[in-house]
Design an enzyme around this catalytic site. Structure first.
Site, mmCIF file in Angstrom:
data_model
loop_
_atom_site.group_PDB
_atom_site.id
_atom_site.type_symbol
_atom_site.label_atom_id
_atom_site.label_comp_id
_atom_site.label_asym_id
_atom_site.label_seq_id
_atom_site.Cartn_x
_atom_site.Cartn_y
_atom_site.Cartn_z
ATOM 1 C CB CYS B 24 2.212 -23.801 -17.632
ATOM 2 S SG CYS B 24 1.707 -22.095 -17.495
ATOM 3 C CG HIS B 72 -10.890 -18.451 -27.070
ATOM 4 N ND1 HIS B 72 -11.052 -18.232 -25.720
ATOM 5 C CD2 HIS B 72 -9.914 -19.397 -27.176
ATOM 6 C CE1 HIS B 72 -10.234 -19.023 -25.050
ATOM 7 N NE2 HIS B 72 -9.535 -19.740 -25.903
#
Lengths: 280, 312
Positions: B24, B72
């Site tokens: 989202c 990451h």
């Protein structure tokens, strides 16, 4: 081969190690350590079962004749009730508490050598007396498990009402379950103690009527305490927290009441095997 | 869109593997190239797909290469890069994204290894640090407390008073954790009906709900009412009807929907919005305190994976 006393000492050590593993596992949130604690508890139970059995063979009587043996059977009973609960319901008593109480009881038995007197033959002499004493000790095992359950309830309740539920609250069972199991344990312990007392009183009167001995009076007082809590709870005059507090206090009193009970057996008494132990 | 993006990226010269993570609030593209691919060529594909200027995408994109990219991904999978630090849902999303890329044969030996190691690293961080401990949203904190009182929520009855936004989110948290018996009451019956219908619950009149509050295990107050809806005499009667069974009261209203004195009743557990926020914040602080520890462990694992790829 190890004798019964050595086996029981090993079992105390296993329970103690189990307690350590459970606490360490809870602190570190390590499932491996928690499982180790669980395995040590079960191993302690197996060793204790063997130790108690061997003790019965060594002394040729039920191993509930002195303080040492009663504490051992009490510890065994607590773990047995815990296993029974796990098999019959979704409730899990915190294993750290079960390990802790079992370790304290089985290690406390070794505190005084005087607690492990010579065999008397008093219990083996009369099967009814044996049944009476054994069922009292097993009823006390239910009360011990009830005390653990009550302690868990009190801690969980305090955490939730204090609005700061921390780590302890997360590892304890839900309040509703603790309350339900508390009721079941109380009912089972009370039923067993009632049966035991009925047999005890009947046995005494049949044997020519030694009046109420201290042992039976103490057991009856413990019964009355638990029966009052049971009745009050059933009539909703006592809340779940009140019941938990009462059961915890009653168990401490009941534990102390074992001392007069065993002392009575040591005093020379007339040939009334029901309550007297005649030392050689 | 993911299918098209996978195809487009793989058509780029010099790109051998790719995987797209889309949630989202993030779109992340992991690619492995031969070195011939022009730097940032993926940006052009993204821009074309969304029909915006490549400069616009480049301006907002963060690009990492090599070890930094692996670090990451490890942090994303662990939830360290999430708005709600330590949340667990992101790991499921990363797994789903990887599964889709795998299905499209878009991944290869490098990305397969890196993603598998990312899942292991996330599991390590959850087991060995407290990064995921405790709930950090109001709704989940309320659900966790309800579990500590009642156990399984599938056996609990939930009553919602009002149709406020926080209340709605809280009820959705209850539904997502297994609660099925939900009743909504509101002064405007149509609003109650609308909210109840959205998760298969029942709607009743507010007056009836207040009269029969004792039949519910959990009562959530999220109405805007000038006076408390649940008062001492009403809850005392409700508790008597419950025959010793506890009652969990969650007051999300401002002004308060429930009288504060209810917390003094035996068997009633009253939490208001401030109480729930305090617990959520405390849990969040505990998670934040673990971030550095988790990050160090993940960096170490990322270094090992990077060395194993053999890319300099």
């Amino acid at each position: 081969m190890m004798d019964a006393r050595t086996l029981l000492a090993v079992c105390g050590a296993l329970y103690g190690a189990g307690l350590g593993a459970c606490l360490f596992g809870a602190r570190r949130e390590s499932p491996v350590w928690r499982r180790t604690g669980s395995v040590l508890l079960r191993a302690g139970f197996v060793v204790q079962s063997a130790g108690i059995y061997l003790r019965g063979l060594e002394r040729a009587e039920l191993p509930v004749a002195n303080t040492f043996e009663i504490l051992q059977v009490l510890a065994w009973g607590v773990v047995a009730v815990d296993i029974l609960l796990r098999l019959s319901s979704r409730v899990r008593l915190p294993e750290a508490l079960v390990c802790g109480l079992a370790a304290v009881l089985s290690c406390a038995a070794f505190l005084r050598t005087g607690w492990d007197g010579a065999p008397s033959g008093a219990i083996s002499g009369d099967p009814w007396v044996g049944f009476h004493v054994t069922s009292v000790v097993l009823a006390f095992s239910f009360f011990a498990a009830l005390a653990l359950n009550s302690l868990a309830y009190i801690v969980q309740h305090a955490a939730l009402t204090g609005r700061r539920p921390g780590f302890m609250s997360a590892v304890l069972p839900p309040l509703r379950q603790l309350d339900q199991v508390g009721g079941q344990l109380l009912g089972a312990g009370l039923g067993l103690l009632s049966l035991s007392l009925a047999v005890g009183f009947a046995g005494l009167s049949n044997k020519g009527g030694e009046p109420f001995t201290l042992k039976l009076v103490v057991a009856a007082a413990v019964w009355a305490g638990y029966a009052a809590v049971f009745a009050l709870r059933r009539r909703e005059k006592l809340g779940a927290r009140g019941m938990a507090r009462a059961c915890l206090a009653l168990f401490l009193l009941a534990l102390f009441s074992l001392w007069p009970a065993t002392e009575v057996r040591r005093t020379p008494a007339p040939a009334n095997g029901a309550a007297a132990e005649v030392r050689p | 869109m993911a299918a098209r993006l996978h195809d487009e990226i793989r058509r780029l010269p010099g790109i051998e593997e790719c995987a797209l993570l889309s949630t989202c609030n993030r779109i992340e593209l992991y690619t492995v190239g031969t070195g011939d691919a022009p730097v940032g060529c993926e940006v052009g594909v993204l821009a074309a797909l969304h029909q915006v200027e490549p400069e616009f995408v480049a301006r907002h994109a963060e690009v990492s290469h090599g070890l930094a990219a692996i670090e990451h991904l490890f942090e994303v999978a662990t939830g360290l890069d999430s708005q709600m630090v330590g949340e667990a849902e992101i790991l499921g999303q990363v797994k789903a994204s990887y599964a889709e890329a795998l299905e499209r044969r878009a991944t290869g030996p490098v990305l397969n290894r890196v993603f598998q190691k990312a899942f292991q690293a996330a599991a390590w961080a959850r087991t060995h640090t407290s990064i995921g401990r405790g709930e950090v949203s109001i709704g989940n904190v309320a659900v966790e407390l309800a579990r500590r009182i009642f156990g399984e929520l599938s056996e609990s009855r939930v009553l919602v008073l009002g149709t406020g936004e926080v209340g709605e989110k809280t009820v959705r948290a209850f539904v997502s954790r297994g609660a099925t018996d939900i009743t909504v009451a509101s002064r405007t019956f149509a609003n109650a009906h609308r909210l109840a219908a959205s998760f298969g619950g029942a709607a009743i009149e507010l007056a009836d709900a207040l009269r029969f509050a004792g039949k519910y295990d959990i009562v959530v107050g999220s109405a805007s009412a000038p006076e408390p809806l649940l008062t001492l005499p009403g809850v005392r009667a409700a508790l008597a009807a419950r025959r010793g069974d506890p009652l969990f009261l969650i007051d999300l209203g401002l002004p308060r929907n429930f009288e504060p004195a209810l917390s003094e009743l035996e068997g009633a557990f009253l939490y208001n919005l401030d109480d729930l926020s305090a617990i959520a914040n405390e849990n969040l602080r505990a998670r934040m305190a673990e971030v550095d520890k988790a990050r160090d462990g993940l960096a170490e694992r990322a270094r090992r994976v990077w060395s194993a790829t053999g890319v300099s």
